[in-house]
Design an enzyme around this catalytic site. Structure first.
Site, PDB file in Angstrom:
ATOM      1  N   ASP A  51       0.838  -1.200   0.000  1.00  0.00           N
ATOM      2  CA  ASP A  51       0.000   0.000   0.000  1.00  0.00           C
ATOM      3  C   ASP A  51       0.880   1.260   0.000  1.00  0.00           C
ATOM      4  OD1 ASP A  51       0.882  -0.186   2.598  1.00  0.00           O
ATOM      5  OD2 ASP A  51      -1.100  -0.030   3.521  1.00  0.00           O
ATOM      6  N   SER A  52       2.217   1.049  -0.022  1.00  0.00           N
ATOM      7  CA  SER A  52       3.136   2.165  -0.271  1.00  0.00           C
ATOM      8  C   SER A  52       2.897   2.733  -1.664  1.00  0.00           C
ATOM      9  CB  SER A  52       4.594   1.714  -0.115  1.00  0.00           C
ATOM     10  OG  SER A  52       4.828   0.525  -0.837  1.00  0.00           O
ATOM     11  N   ASP A  90      -1.111  -6.050  -0.198  1.00  0.00           N
ATOM     12  CA  ASP A  90      -1.538  -5.425   1.059  1.00  0.00           C
ATOM     13  C   ASP A  90      -3.051  -5.215   1.081  1.00  0.00           C
ATOM     14  OD1 ASP A  90       0.446  -4.944   2.950  1.00  0.00           O
ATOM     15  OD2 ASP A  90       1.212  -3.189   1.883  1.00  0.00           O
ATOM     16  N   LYS A 120      -1.486  -9.389   2.750  1.00  0.00           N
ATOM     17  CA  LYS A 120      -0.745  -8.958   3.939  1.00  0.00           C
ATOM     18  C   LYS A 120      -1.608  -7.981   4.718  1.00  0.00           C
ATOM     19  CE  LYS A 120       3.065  -6.052   3.826  1.00  0.00           C
ATOM     20  NZ  LYS A 120       2.632  -4.924   4.667  1.00  0.00           N
ATOM     21  N   GLU A 122      -1.652  -5.497   8.593  1.00  0.00           N
ATOM     22  CA  GLU A 122      -0.845  -4.940   9.681  1.00  0.00           C
ATOM     23  C   GLU A 122      -1.515  -5.185  11.029  1.00  0.00           C
ATOM     24  OE1 GLU A 122      -0.085  -0.771   8.933  1.00  0.00           O
ATOM     25  OE2 GLU A 122       0.816  -1.180   6.976  1.00  0.00           O
ATOM     26  N   GLU A 189       9.051  -4.275  10.668  1.00  0.00           N
ATOM     27  CA  GLU A 189       9.494  -2.980  10.140  1.00  0.00           C
ATOM     28  C   GLU A 189      10.047  -2.084  11.235  1.00  0.00           C
ATOM     29  OE1 GLU A 189       6.782  -1.053   7.426  1.00  0.00           O
ATOM     30  OE2 GLU A 189       7.997   0.773   7.351  1.00  0.00           O
TER      31      GLU A 189
END
Ligand code: KIV
Length: 271
Positions: A51-52, A90, A120, A122, A189
């Site tokens: 999602d970057s 993501d 993925k 978070e 991270e």
């Protein structure tokens, strides 16, 4: 006789085997077809449709604005360029938090519409129900702990996470929870290297670090950063393998000069 070369596809099982053999995993982000073709042909193990994309493709300050449909568009483009790598996508902000049914629906939509191989998300224990529900549908899930950019407004800063004992203890507990909930790997991270090493050693599933030192099972970087497309972003963990910002700037200046001086196109570059 077939002349087709057998292409060894990377699976979640491959990554587990790599950890067991002590072979490091190389992961990069990708958001488009052309770059995915190059990275895959070069032999990368895992491509993350991160999602970057919200930052490096769309120019947003955070990863929060990107939508599920936009992530699927990027994932479709990447999947079309891949023959070998495992493609992980993501789950964007708002597509899974606080609702395991929604998390499953978002994951199914990504898998059905993009053809990617895994998702993925978070977070720690708070997303364990979602992980169980998604994996029970046969969808592999990668976790993400430490600096979790979708929670930037809770942290207030992008600095190193889990430096104090309380946060480090919570991270270790979360890592175990993600493993027992069914994650096949975990991104760590921006956490202290010693903590990342301890977590990696304690798990059977691989850890993939970004700013987490060398004693993890693999590394990930944002492709735009590692290629030096972005000259402002310079965290300590980033190694730039190219200086593309400078090279592209020079190329554009040369092209503009050639157009204005009527040097381009020449007689051989026309019909
Ligand atoms: O979105 C992303 O690119 C990521 C990596 C930094 C791990 O989550």
């Amino acid at each position: 006789m077939s002349v087709h070369k057998e292409i060894k596809k990377i699976t979640t099982r491959t990554l587990l085997d790599m950890k067991q053999k002590g072979e490091k995993i190389a992961m990069l982000t990708a958001y488009d077809f052309t770059m995915a073709c190059i990275l895959d042909e070069a032999g990368i193990d895992v491509l993350l449709v991160g999602d970057s994309a919200s930052n490096v493709m769309a120019g947003h300050e955070t990863t929060l604005p990107i939508t599920l449909d936009q992530m699927i568009y990027h994932a479709q483009s990447v999947v079309r360029g891949v023959n070998h790598a495992l493609v992980v996508v993501d789950l964007p902000f708002g597509s899974y938090q606080g609702n395991s049914k929604r998390a499953l629906e978002s994951s199914i939509k990504i898998m059905k519409e993009s053809g990617a191989h895994a998702v993925k998300l978070e977070g720690g224990s708070e997303v364990s129900d979602s992980i169980k529900r998604i994996t029970s549908a046969g969808i592999p899930v990668m976790g993400h702990l430490g600096l979790t950019p979708q929670s930037i407004y809770k942290f207030g800063t992008y600095t190193v996470r889990a430096k104090d004992e309380e946060e480090a203890a919570k991270l270790k507990q979360d890592a175990r929870k993600l493993e027992s909930s069914g994650c096949f790997a975990i991104v760590l991270e921006k956490i202290p290297a010693a903590l990342a090493a301890e977590v990696s050693k304690s798990l059977t599933i691989p850890t993939i670090g970004i700013g987490a030192g060398s004693d993890v099972d693999g590394q990930v970087l944002v492709t735009h950063d590692f290629l030096g497309l972005n000259k402002e972003f310079s965290p300590r963990f980033l190694r730039r393998y190219l200086q593309l910002h400078e090279l592209i700037t020079k190329a554009v200046q040369e092209y503009s000069k050639d157009v204005k001086s009527k040097d381009f196109p020449n007689s051989k570059e026309q019909y």
